[in-house]
Design a protein around this motif. Structure first.
Motif, PDB file in Angstrom:
ATOM      1  N   GLU A   1      -2.455  -2.291   0.781  1.00 33.14           N
ATOM      2  CA  GLU A   1      -2.521  -2.267  -0.682  1.00 33.14           C
ATOM      3  C   GLU A   1      -2.189  -0.880  -1.245  1.00 33.14           C
ATOM      4  O   GLU A   1      -1.762  -0.766  -2.397  1.00 33.14           O
ATOM      5  CB  GLU A   1      -3.914  -2.706  -1.136  1.00 33.14           C
ATOM      6  CG  GLU A   1      -4.168  -4.180  -0.866  1.00 33.14           C
ATOM      7  CD  GLU A   1      -5.472  -4.690  -1.441  1.00 33.14           C
ATOM      8  OE1 GLU A   1      -5.527  -5.880  -1.795  1.00 33.14           O
ATOM      9  OE2 GLU A   1      -6.438  -3.905  -1.524  1.00 33.14           O
TER      10      GLU A   1
ATOM     11  N   LEU B   1       1.851  -0.905  -1.145  1.00 31.53           N
ATOM     12  CA  LEU B   1       2.596  -1.973  -1.831  1.00 31.53           C
ATOM     13  C   LEU B   1       3.145  -1.532  -3.185  1.00 31.53           C
ATOM     14  O   LEU B   1       4.330  -1.777  -3.472  1.00 31.53           O
ATOM     15  CB  LEU B   1       1.719  -3.221  -1.978  1.00 31.53           C
ATOM     16  CG  LEU B   1       2.393  -4.423  -2.655  1.00 31.53           C
ATOM     17  CD1 LEU B   1       3.664  -4.829  -1.907  1.00 31.53           C
ATOM     18  CD2 LEU B   1       1.419  -5.598  -2.745  1.00 31.53           C
TER      19      LEU B   1
ATOM     20  N   ARG C   1       7.204  -1.500  -4.312  1.00 33.14           N
ATOM     21  CA  ARG C   1       7.785  -2.125  -5.512  1.00 33.14           C
ATOM     22  C   ARG C   1       8.620  -1.114  -6.294  1.00 33.14           C
ATOM     23  O   ARG C   1       9.719  -1.433  -6.771  1.00 33.14           O
ATOM     24  CB  ARG C   1       6.664  -2.668  -6.401  1.00 33.14           C
ATOM     25  CG  ARG C   1       5.979  -3.934  -5.892  1.00 33.14           C
ATOM     26  CD  ARG C   1       5.163  -4.561  -7.020  1.00 33.14           C
ATOM     27  NE  ARG C   1       4.536  -5.800  -6.608  1.00 33.14           N
ATOM     28  CZ  ARG C   1       3.241  -5.942  -6.347  1.00 33.14           C
ATOM     29  NH1 ARG C   1       2.449  -4.872  -6.424  1.00 33.14           N
ATOM     30  NH2 ARG C   1       2.736  -7.100  -6.003  1.00 33.14           N
TER      31      ARG C   1
ATOM     32  N   ARG D   1       3.927  -7.751   0.379  1.00 34.63           N
ATOM     33  CA  ARG D   1       3.083  -8.681  -0.380  1.00 34.63           C
ATOM     34  C   ARG D   1       2.451  -9.710   0.549  1.00 34.63           C
ATOM     35  O   ARG D   1       1.253 -10.017   0.438  1.00 34.63           O
ATOM     36  CB  ARG D   1       3.924  -9.391  -1.443  1.00 34.63           C
ATOM     37  CG  ARG D   1       4.355  -8.516  -2.611  1.00 34.63           C
ATOM     38  CD  ARG D   1       5.522  -9.104  -3.376  1.00 34.63           C
ATOM     39  NE  ARG D   1       5.306 -10.517  -3.699  1.00 34.63           N
ATOM     40  CZ  ARG D   1       6.297 -11.347  -4.032  1.00 34.63           C
ATOM     41  NH1 ARG D   1       7.555 -10.909  -4.056  1.00 34.63           N
ATOM     42  NH2 ARG D   1       6.038 -12.598  -4.326  1.00 34.63           N
TER      43      ARG D   1
ATOM     44  N   VAL E   1      -0.460  -8.242   2.555  1.00 39.91           N
ATOM     45  CA  VAL E   1      -1.694  -8.167   1.769  1.00 39.91           C
ATOM     46  C   VAL E   1      -2.332  -9.543   1.657  1.00 39.91           C
ATOM     47  O   VAL E   1      -3.556  -9.702   1.807  1.00 39.91           O
ATOM     48  CB  VAL E   1      -1.397  -7.575   0.376  1.00 39.91           C
ATOM     49  CG1 VAL E   1      -2.620  -7.701  -0.527  1.00 39.91           C
ATOM     50  CG2 VAL E   1      -0.988  -6.113   0.490  1.00 39.91           C
ATOM     51  N   ALA E   2      -1.506 -10.562   1.409  1.00 40.48           N
ATOM     52  CA  ALA E   2      -2.047 -11.922   1.275  1.00 40.48           C
ATOM     53  C   ALA E   2      -2.697 -12.386   2.573  1.00 40.48           C
ATOM     54  O   ALA E   2      -3.802 -12.961   2.558  1.00 40.48           O
ATOM     55  CB  ALA E   2      -0.929 -12.872   0.866  1.00 40.48           C
TER      56      ALA E   2
ATOM     57  N   ARG F   1      -5.995 -10.618   3.022  1.00 42.65           N
ATOM     58  CA  ARG F   1      -6.996 -11.109   2.081  1.00 42.65           C
ATOM     59  C   ARG F   1      -7.542 -12.475   2.548  1.00 42.65           C
ATOM     60  O   ARG F   1      -8.756 -12.727   2.487  1.00 42.65           O
ATOM     61  CB  ARG F   1      -6.378 -11.250   0.694  1.00 42.65           C
ATOM     62  CG  ARG F   1      -6.174  -9.944  -0.050  1.00 42.65           C
ATOM     63  CD  ARG F   1      -7.460  -9.476  -0.676  1.00 42.65           C
ATOM     64  NE  ARG F   1      -7.268  -8.317  -1.533  1.00 42.65           N
ATOM     65  CZ  ARG F   1      -8.229  -7.749  -2.233  1.00 42.65           C
ATOM     66  NH1 ARG F   1      -9.463  -8.214  -2.157  1.00 42.65           N
ATOM     67  NH2 ARG F   1      -7.990  -6.699  -2.978  1.00 42.65           N
TER      68      ARG F   1
ATOM     69  N   ALA G   1      -6.922 -13.021  -5.141  1.00 39.42           N
ATOM     70  CA  ALA G   1      -6.048 -11.852  -5.013  1.00 39.42           C
ATOM     71  C   ALA G   1      -4.826 -12.183  -4.163  1.00 39.42           C
ATOM     72  O   ALA G   1      -3.714 -11.697  -4.446  1.00 39.42           O
ATOM     73  CB  ALA G   1      -6.828 -10.689  -4.404  1.00 39.42           C
TER      74      ALA G   1
ATOM     75  N   VAL H   1      -0.958 -11.770  -5.489  1.00 39.12           N
ATOM     76  CA  VAL H   1       0.031 -10.891  -4.896  1.00 39.12           C
ATOM     77  C   VAL H   1       1.240 -11.668  -4.392  1.00 39.12           C
ATOM     78  O   VAL H   1       2.370 -11.153  -4.372  1.00 39.12           O
ATOM     79  CB  VAL H   1      -0.601 -10.057  -3.760  1.00 39.12           C
ATOM     80  CG1 VAL H   1      -0.793 -10.868  -2.503  1.00 39.12           C
ATOM     81  CG2 VAL H   1       0.246  -8.825  -3.455  1.00 39.12           C
TER      82      VAL H   1
END
Length: 926
Positions: A837, A840, A844, A858, A861-862, A865, A886, A890
């Motif tokens: 995170e 990220l 971008r 992304r 992160v997913a 999570r 979350a 994302v």
């Protein structure tokens, strides 16, 4: 005295008054006066010796004297375990390090500890030493001493004999010994009771200084804490403690923490009411001579000579030492190089040896330097070499490709052995240091103030600068990979030389050296430094004699664009290349060689910026122009074809890239076959092409073809270029990639581990290519279950890239993503999530929202999570629901390019969210 008796009177008893009888006197065991056959002889006893006996002037303690604890420990440690031999210690160090003050402090300590005889002798003059020994002999009542002026040497030797047998404790200090041979001062030889000691100071440290049982004790400059303490005490003692500001440590470092220089500087600060920071700015003005910022009138401690004279005091003696006449010009050359170390091999270059020969001939008493040979007509690219004139080369076109012009004929150059011998002489006299254990290519160091003093007193400064420039260029390796430590040393010395040259760096041959430094920075992977270097070079073009569009103008801007690309700023590289292309088209026309070359570099910048479509369109145009201008099989056309293939390959159009590379291979094979039947496989260009073909086979799912071709390329590269050549290392890295692409991770890991072991000594541990190999090895270790090793490697790579490239560089972001995977596999979900995170938003901003790197970030992160939410579901459904929400946020609704699991992840996150909500609403939920 037959029939007579000698009666010594008691203390205080007066002898009878003379009344016609002779009066004899005994002094030191010798009768004085007429010899009587009869009568009474009255002997006057010598006065009692007043112990302790101190002969010579021990220097007073300097203000704010620092006790030099580390040196004193070495001195005291040597006192234990000696027998009847005199403990003889020689404090050795360069001018101004405080040897005399330290010896004086040790002498005062010895008196306080009970030494009964102390002789302090300035030993540069052996006659002074004899005189003081004779004076001491009389004071201690040494047997047989005459005490007369004509018997100085015999009395001195009787004193040394007395020292060898006395039971009293004694110390002889010989300060500033210049000659350790038979013409030097007399040294005490033995101490029967082991209670004698000799302490000497000298600037020398050769074998002669340590002969005769003498122990050398090196004395250097102050340490950081000692230097700051000296300044603090000195300024506080003057009632001006506020002058010790934030610049104190930097000032001490600039002065090399030399006690003599610190003493002069402190006096200057006090006299001028100047703070350390303000004085530091003054001192750093290179145009000021050393005595302008450390003036003789600042000698408040009565050192007796200015700083320049103190630092170079030994130079005359060194100049008279074999090889004669070389020490002075040699120390002036060393003064222009990096004081922290330059290569010893520099002294065997032709440029240095010829310069030393010319300087020795010019200083010879029987004549001047022979006149140089006249320059040939029409040689406008060569420098003038007449002594005393500055050389400026007006023909500056394409100058980066020109080697320096060798100097004209003159006296025969000194031999390499002589050049190295003079280094040993300078080392022996503490004018330079050549330690036995030195970093490679940093073998010769010189104190910064000694160097400045040498530069200030150089009557042929321009000649010295020219010689150093030619020598650096001569020593520079033709292949940067041959020795990265040598290149680094040459770069640092070139930087120092450029500082001393100032505006003169634009003259020949310095601009050539400047270009070598810039190319070296690019090869070394020092991209930020390369950007700064080439930015300065571009700015300097307008100030010189280089017009817009000149080959040198174009080449300098090309190098800046390359540096910007490698430093992670491709958009600025595009801007630089666009401006270069505009100027080239206006000057040469759209189809001239320079313009086509500039446009190809622009294509490289566009690819680095991720503007693949523009790069492909530009290179398709370039290929068509090359075909029209030169024909389909011309080497220039094949080069344009290869560059278009690279653009297609970077854009993901691997089939088009493969077709173009096969065309190039066919054309090159035909071209090389005309030269030699077996030449096609034995040129670097063909090897690069074939490796590109192998990479394309791998990307198109043909791993066996890729591996077979890669192995042939590697074998040919080793045979043609050698095992350490960067192209050979690249071929090995590609072959390891082919193993990984085929699923042979164990083979890939073994190949990458071996490659890392071989690449690091060649390129250096922090070179970008070394870091890439180390990062790839971390990936292989992770995939083969060696997770702890993978984490350690990836963390090391990330630390270096954050330091050298910054977080926004694409390579740093890639490394961070690999480390996220390592942490996740290790079960450290929280740490992996925090890192993912953190990077990220940077992805971008730098790569763009739709870049594959951003999309995979992304998804990482997913995944993390969702993983953490599942572990929290039973105990904390609310936090599990937050993680699921979350993850959905994302991921977003749109799938990224080349990502197949987007919808699967969305489904998993939605399922987790539903389950978390149900668990939160169920009875008993907290």
């Amino acid at each position: 005295m037959n029939g007579g008796a000698a009666h010594g009177s008691s203390a205080g008893q007066e002898p009878p008054a003379p009344g016609g009888q002779s009066h004899n006197r005994i002094s030191g065991g010798t009768f004085h006066g007429p010899v009587l056959q009869a009568g009474t002889v009255y002997v006057t006893p010598p006065p009692e010796v007043d112990w302790p006996v101190v002969v010579g002037d021990v220097p007073a303690a300097a203000g704010a004297f620092q006790p030099r604890a580390a040196v004193r420990e070495r001195v005291e440690a040597a006192r234990a375990g000696r027998g009847t031999a005199v403990l003889t210690q020689v404090l050795t160090g360069g001018g101004g390090v405080g040897k005399t003050q330290l010896a004086a402090d040790l002498a005062r300590d010895a008196l306080a500890a009970g030494v009964e005889v102390l002789v302090w002798a300035p030993a540069r003059d052996p006659l002074t030493v004899l005189r003081l020994y004779a004076e001491a002999a009389a004071l201690v009542r040494a047997p047989g001493v005459s005490g007369t002026a004509g018997r100085t040497e015999p009395d001195a030797r009787r004193f040394l004999a007395w020292l060898s047998g006395t039971g009293r404790r004694w110390l002889v200090v010989l300060d500033d010994v210049a000659d350790f041979g038979p013409d030097g001062p007399l040294w005490p030889g033995s101490s029967r009771h082991g209670n004698g000691r000799v302490l000497a100071t000298t600037r020398q440290r050769g074998a002669h200084a340590s002969g005769g049982g003498r122990a050398l004790v090196p004395v250097g400059a102050y340490g950081p804490a000692e230097a700051r303490a000296y300044l603090a005490q000195r300024l506080a003692g003057a009632g001006l403690p506020h002058l010790l500001d934030d610049g104190a440590d930097a000032l001490a470092a600039e002065l090399g923490r030399l006690p003599l220089a610190l003493g002069h500087a402190a006096a200057y600060l006090v006299n001028r009411q100047l703070g350390c920071s303000a004085y530091l700015e003054l001192f750093r003005e290179r145009t000021r001579p050393l005595e302008g910022v450390l003036p003789p009138d600042a000698d408040t401690e009565r050192y007796g000579r200015p700083v320049t004279g103190a630092l170079l005091l030994a130079l005359d003696a060194a100049q008279r030492t074999e090889p004669r006449g070389l020490a002075a010009p040699a120390v002036r050359l060393a003064a222009l190089l990096d004081p922290d170390g330059h290569p010893r091999a520099l002294w065997t270059t032709a440029a240095v040896r010829e310069h030393l020969a010319r300087q020795r001939a010019a200083a010879a008493p029987d004549g001047a330097d022979p006149a140089p040979a006249p320059a040939p007509d029409g040689g406008g690219d060569g420098p003038e070499r007449a002594a005393g004139r500055r050389r400026w080369w007006p023909g500056r076109r394409a100058r980066a490709a020109l080697p320096p012009v060798p100097p004209p004929a003159g006296p025969p150059p000194v031999s390499a052995d002589e050049a190295l011998a003079v280094l040993s002489v300078l080392h022996a006299y503490h004018l330079v240091s050549v330690p036995a254990a030195a970093a490679p290519h940093r073998e010769v160091t010189v104190h910064a103030l000694t160097a400045r003093a040498a530069r200030d007193t150089d009557p042929d400064g321009w000649e010295s600068r020219l010689a150093v420039a030619f020598a650096l260029y001569e020593l520079w390796p033709a292949e940067e990979h041959a020795d990265h430590r040598l290149s680094a040393s040459l770069r640092s010395s070139t930087s120092v030389l450029e500082e001393h040259l100032g505006a003169d760096r634009q003259y020949y041959p310095m601009f050539l050296l400047h270009g070598r430094v810039g190319i070296s920075l690019l090869h070394a992977g020092l991209h930020a430094a390369a950007v700064a270097h080439w930015t300065g070079a571009v700015a300097g073009l307008s100030a010189g004699a280089v017009a817009e569009g000149d080959p040198e103008w174009i080449a300098t801007r090309h190098n800046l664009a390359a540096a910007l690309e490698l430093a992670g700023d491709p958009e600025r590289a595009v801007d630089v290349s666009l401006e270069t292309a505009r100027v080239a088209a206006e000057r040469y026309g759209p189809d001239d060689g320079p313009t086509l070359s500039v446009l190809d570099v622009l294509g490289t910048s566009l690819l680095a910026a991720g503007r693949s479509a523009e790069a492909v369109a530009l290179r398709e145009h370039l290929l068509s122009r090359h075909e029209a201008l030169f024909g389909p099989d011309d080497p220039r056309t094949l080069g344009a074809c290869n560059n278009l293939a690279v653009a297609h390959d970077r854009s993901g159009r691997h089939d088009r890239a493969l077709a173009l590379w096969e065309r190039v291979a066919t054309g090159l094979a035909a071209e090389e076959a005309e030269k030699a039947e077996d030449a096609a496989a034995d040129t670097p260009r063909s090897l690069t092409l074939r490796l590109n073909l192998a990479v394309t086979h791998s990307r198109q799912g043909r791993p066996e073809q890729a591996r077979a071709l890669g192995e042939r390329v590697l074998a040919a590269s080793v045979r043609l270029l050698g095992e350490d050549h960067p192209d050979t290392l690249t071929a090995r890295a590609a072959l390891a990639d082919f193993h990984a692409a085929a699923g042979r991770e164990a083979e890939a890991a073994a190949a990458r581990a071996g490659l890392l072991a071989d690449a690091e000594p060649v390129l250096g541990p922090d070179h970008p290519d070394t870091l890439t190999v180390r990062g790839d090895l971390a990936v292989s270790y992770r995939r083969t279950g060696r997770t702890a090793e993978a984490v350690a490697l990836a963390e090391r790579v990330l630390r270096v890239r954050l330091r050298t490239l910054g977080l926004t560089h694409p390579d740093t972001l890639l490394t961070a993503g690999n480390l996220v995977n390592c942490y996740a596999q290790q079960g450290r979900t929280g740490r992996a999530l925090r890192l993912a995170e953190w990077v990220l938003p940077v992805k971008r901003r730098v790569l763009g929202a739709e870049h594959v790197g951003t999309v995979t970030g992304r998804h990482a992160v997913a995944v993390l999570r969702i993983r953490r939410g599942r572990t929290l579901l039973a105990a904390d459904p609310a936090r599990a629901a937050a993680d699921a929400a979350a993850a959905l946020a994302v991921l977003g609704p749109a799938a990224g390019p080349a990502v197949d699991d987007h919808e699967l992840l969305r489904g998993a996150a939605a399922e987790l969210l539903d389950r978390a909500r149900e668990a939160a609403e169920s009875p008993g939920a907290s």
